[in-house]
Design a protein around this motif. Structure first.
Motif, mmCIF file in Angstrom:
data_model
loop_
_atom_site.group_PDB
_atom_site.id
_atom_site.type_symbol
_atom_site.label_atom_id
_atom_site.label_comp_id
_atom_site.label_asym_id
_atom_site.label_seq_id
_atom_site.Cartn_x
_atom_site.Cartn_y
_atom_site.Cartn_z
ATOM 1 N N LYS A 280 105.504 -3.256 90.594
ATOM 2 C CA LYS A 280 104.746 -3.012 91.819
ATOM 3 C C LYS A 280 103.393 -2.404 91.472
ATOM 4 C CE LYS A 280 107.863 -0.541 94.034
ATOM 5 N NZ LYS A 280 108.539 0.204 95.098
ATOM 6 N N ALA A 281 102.383 -2.765 92.264
ATOM 7 C CA ALA A 281 101.036 -2.253 92.034
ATOM 8 C C ALA A 281 100.454 -1.762 93.350
ATOM 9 C CB ALA A 281 100.153 -3.346 91.442
ATOM 10 N N ILE A 282 99.530 -0.815 93.235
ATOM 11 C CA ILE A 282 98.821 -0.290 94.394
ATOM 12 C C ILE A 282 97.370 -0.071 93.952
ATOM 13 C CG2 ILE A 282 99.478 2.094 93.840
ATOM 14 C CD1 ILE A 282 99.579 2.630 96.894
ATOM 15 N N SER A 283 96.428 -0.362 94.829
ATOM 16 C CA SER A 283 95.027 -0.185 94.448
ATOM 17 C C SER A 283 94.630 1.285 94.578
ATOM 18 C CB SER A 283 94.115 -1.049 95.324
ATOM 19 O OG SER A 283 94.032 -0.502 96.631
ATOM 20 N N ALA A 284 93.573 1.648 93.855
ATOM 21 C CA ALA A 284 93.050 3.014 93.948
ATOM 22 C C ALA A 284 92.631 3.305 95.384
ATOM 23 C CB ALA A 284 91.882 3.189 92.979
ATOM 24 N N LYS A 285 92.071 2.310 96.058
ATOM 25 C CA LYS A 285 91.623 2.473 97.442
ATOM 26 C C LYS A 285 92.821 2.768 98.352
ATOM 27 C CE LYS A 285 87.864 2.304 99.872
ATOM 28 N NZ LYS A 285 86.978 3.465 99.719
ATOM 29 N N GLU A 286 93.939 2.052 98.144
ATOM 30 C CA GLU A 286 95.144 2.289 98.962
ATOM 31 C C GLU A 286 95.688 3.700 98.745
ATOM 32 O OE1 GLU A 286 97.440 -1.934 99.409
ATOM 33 O OE2 GLU A 286 97.141 -1.206 97.358
ATOM 34 N N VAL A 287 95.663 4.171 97.511
ATOM 35 C CA VAL A 287 96.115 5.536 97.208
ATOM 36 C C VAL A 287 95.198 6.537 97.909
ATOM 37 C CG1 VAL A 287 96.392 7.271 95.386
ATOM 38 C CG2 VAL A 287 97.201 4.927 95.012
ATOM 39 N N GLY B 15 96.875 11.977 104.959
ATOM 40 C CA GLY B 15 97.831 13.069 104.881
ATOM 41 C C GLY B 15 99.191 12.710 104.333
ATOM 42 N N GLN B 16 99.331 11.495 103.786
ATOM 43 C CA GLN B 16 100.612 11.121 103.190
ATOM 44 C C GLN B 16 100.804 11.883 101.883
ATOM 45 O OE1 GLN B 16 101.485 6.902 102.838
ATOM 46 N NE2 GLN B 16 100.086 6.443 104.521
#
Length: 98
Positions: free
Chosen positions: A2-9, A16-17
């Motif tokens: 699984k991957a997540i972009s820096a922008k999504e993080v 506030g997550q």
């Protein structure tokens, strides 16, 4: 993997997550700038410190460019953890840095 972009993080943190970010860079790299609230576990120590992590919680792996965090993600996945790799690493990070 699984991957997540820096922008999504960044967006998730700004909303506030609570994210479990694990930075696998070396000490000097982390000291020169890191995302606030990270857990610092250098890649070479990950297998010896994974007992500190909870298999019931998701983690996002971070490094300089995404390579070491990709290795860390694959390793923790093979151990039964829910992990995502932050693609592009700190080079792609535009959010707050401590």
């Amino acid at each position: 993997m699984k991957a997540i972009s820096a922008k999504e993080v960044q967006q998730a943190l700004e909303q506030g997550q609570a994210l479990n970010l694990i930075d696998v860079r070396e000490v000097d790299e982390v000291e020169s700038g890191h995302i606030p609230g990270i857990i610092h576990i250098p890649l070479g120590l990950l297998e010896f410190r994974m007992h500190e992590l909870n298999k019931n919680e998701p983690y996002v792996m971070v490094c300089r460019s995404g390579g070491r965090s990709g290795s860390a993600t694959q390793f923790l996945e093979s151990q039964g953890f829910d992990v995502s790799n932050m693609v592009g690493g700190m080079l792609a990070w535009e959010g707050e840095v401590k």
